[in-house]
Write an enzyme that holds these catalytic residues in place. Sequence first.
Site, mmCIF file in Angstrom:
data_model
loop_
_atom_site.group_PDB
_atom_site.id
_atom_site.type_symbol
_atom_site.label_atom_id
_atom_site.label_comp_id
_atom_site.label_asym_id
_atom_site.label_seq_id
_atom_site.Cartn_x
_atom_site.Cartn_y
_atom_site.Cartn_z
ATOM 1 C CD GLU A 80 3.504 32.047 1.942
ATOM 2 O OE1 GLU A 80 4.098 33.217 1.907
ATOM 3 O OE2 GLU A 80 2.439 31.852 2.432
ATOM 4 C CG ASP A 102 8.750 37.781 -1.322
ATOM 5 O OD1 ASP A 102 9.061 36.570 -1.934
ATOM 6 O OD2 ASP A 102 9.318 37.913 -0.295
ATOM 7 N N GLY A 157 11.405 30.818 14.667
ATOM 8 C CA GLY A 157 11.403 29.604 13.783
ATOM 9 C C GLY A 157 10.190 29.221 13.663
ATOM 10 N N GLY A 209 7.877 30.562 11.283
ATOM 11 C CA GLY A 209 7.561 31.117 9.971
ATOM 12 C C GLY A 209 6.638 32.351 10.087
ATOM 13 C CB SER A 263 7.852 37.615 9.818
ATOM 14 O OG SER A 263 7.911 37.318 8.403
ATOM 15 C CB SER A 264 10.806 35.980 14.871
ATOM 16 O OG SER A 264 11.659 35.053 14.406
ATOM 17 C CD GLU A 292 15.657 38.238 6.801
ATOM 18 O OE1 GLU A 292 15.104 39.149 7.498
ATOM 19 O OE2 GLU A 292 15.148 37.110 6.555
ATOM 20 C CG ASP A 352 8.549 37.897 5.654
ATOM 21 O OD1 ASP A 352 7.611 37.702 4.990
ATOM 22 O OD2 ASP A 352 9.594 36.892 5.768
HETATM 23 C C1 GAF Z 1 9.844 33.915 3.925
HETATM 24 C C2 GAF Z 1 10.716 35.140 3.223
HETATM 25 F F1 GAF Z 1 11.253 35.845 4.083
HETATM 26 C C3 GAF Z 1 9.802 35.906 2.324
HETATM 27 O O1 GAF Z 1 10.442 36.953 1.658
HETATM 28 C C4 GAF Z 1 8.924 35.194 1.495
HETATM 29 O O2 GAF Z 1 9.405 34.592 0.279
HETATM 30 C C5 GAF Z 1 8.354 33.889 2.217
HETATM 31 O O3 GAF Z 1 9.159 33.182 2.754
HETATM 32 C C6 GAF Z 1 7.680 33.067 1.213
HETATM 33 O O4 GAF Z 1 6.428 33.691 0.764
HETATM 34 O O5 GAF Z 1 9.078 34.497 4.863
#
Ligand code: GAF
Length: 413
Positions: free
Chosen positions: A31, A34, A119, A121, A123-124, A162, A174
């Site tokens: 987490e 990226d 909302g 978390g 990745s909508s 984005e 995502d």
């Molecule tokens: C969100 C971001 F969009 C991702 O790029 C990533 O950084 C994530 O948070 C945390 O791991 O989903």
Amino acid sequence: MTRVVDTHRQVFGSDPEGVWSAPGRVNLIGEHTDYNDGLVLPIALPQRTDAACSPRADDLLRVWSVQTDELVEVALADVGPGRPEGWAAYVAGVLWALRAAGHEVRGLDVTVDSAVPVGAGLSSSAALECAVGAAASDLFGLGLLADDAGRAALAAGCVRAENEVAGAPTGGMDQSAALLCRVDHALLLDCRSGATEHVPFDLASDGTASGHGTTAGDGSASGSGTESGDGAPSGHVLLVTDTRAEHSLNDGQYGERRSSCEQAAAELGVAALRDVDPKDLDDALARLSDDVLRRRTRHIVTEIARVRACVEALRAGDLAGVGRLFDASHASLRDDYEVSCAELDASVEAARGAGALGARMTGGGFGGSSIALLPAGAVDDAVRATTAAFAERGWREPRCFVVTAGVAAGRDA
Ligand code: GAF
């Protein structure tokens, strides 16, 4: 899918040329790594966003959302940073980014319908971008879905949408998950080189786990698992808990974490925190100028190491080891990276109390969802414990559902 087609017909007066969809994701581990050139390990969710689309001969984009009952119209020439605002930025931004990459893209009539909770978390926004990007690729003959290189290029366009049009300074996990994941596998993505490996994550097939049904918002879960001799479910499942504590990626907190990492990397003289070898971590921490930077750096360096360890544990079928890594990841995100919140911590604790091998927040944090690796027979207890813990504190009822690793974006009809 019927609903998105019916709605498209009602709104735009004719059948769509086709329907494309893209999944939400949960990240198993890795987490906030990226944007540090690190490693991530997401799976695609069964929950998807549908986009019914018809090409237009002009350069107008018209988008209807089933969720907001709203039509947004924008000329492609008017799309740019901050324009349009709101959810339509994720749609328009993708066409803008494809054009910026030199592709011939015209207008579209689009109807979107999403089963990925907004909302949460999960990745909508990436699911929305990638469903529309997949449609644009097919409708305008761009061929980007044909292989992983094309899909990675499309993911990069969705990230630009984005970052630059919607104004959320996110990394690329995502969109890569939505476009590159494979069914029953987690995607090990090296965010520096773009290299991918598909790591088996079929908890049902190896006799250790099985994830099936989903729950409605009533808090009940229907993880079916395999049946053991006594009729009780056996194996393990991955339970997602949407805490319904809403998170946002463009309210400054996410960007602040990203800047801290960049500052720490600059102080250490490396291109990204990925370049700090775990065995040199103590030395690197001693060279940083303040304690916040030290804690952020410790999270990133140890989290990247946990991704590697998690892949090994999964390949070895060591689910207890995976669980321990989930727990360590959550502690690091809570204490060092400071992106958890009371609801995420409570959901993780409740799952552990009900017998989870491990549990952690997933995604950006500051609200959103957690995941727990549970014996299939403990799912109902975990849902009950989580729901009770939330009720005691006067929080909204969480939504719990069991997930399996689904498929990437593509054409459905
Ligand atoms: C969100 C971001 F969009 C991702 O790029 C990533 O950084 C994530 O948070 C945390 O791991 O989903």
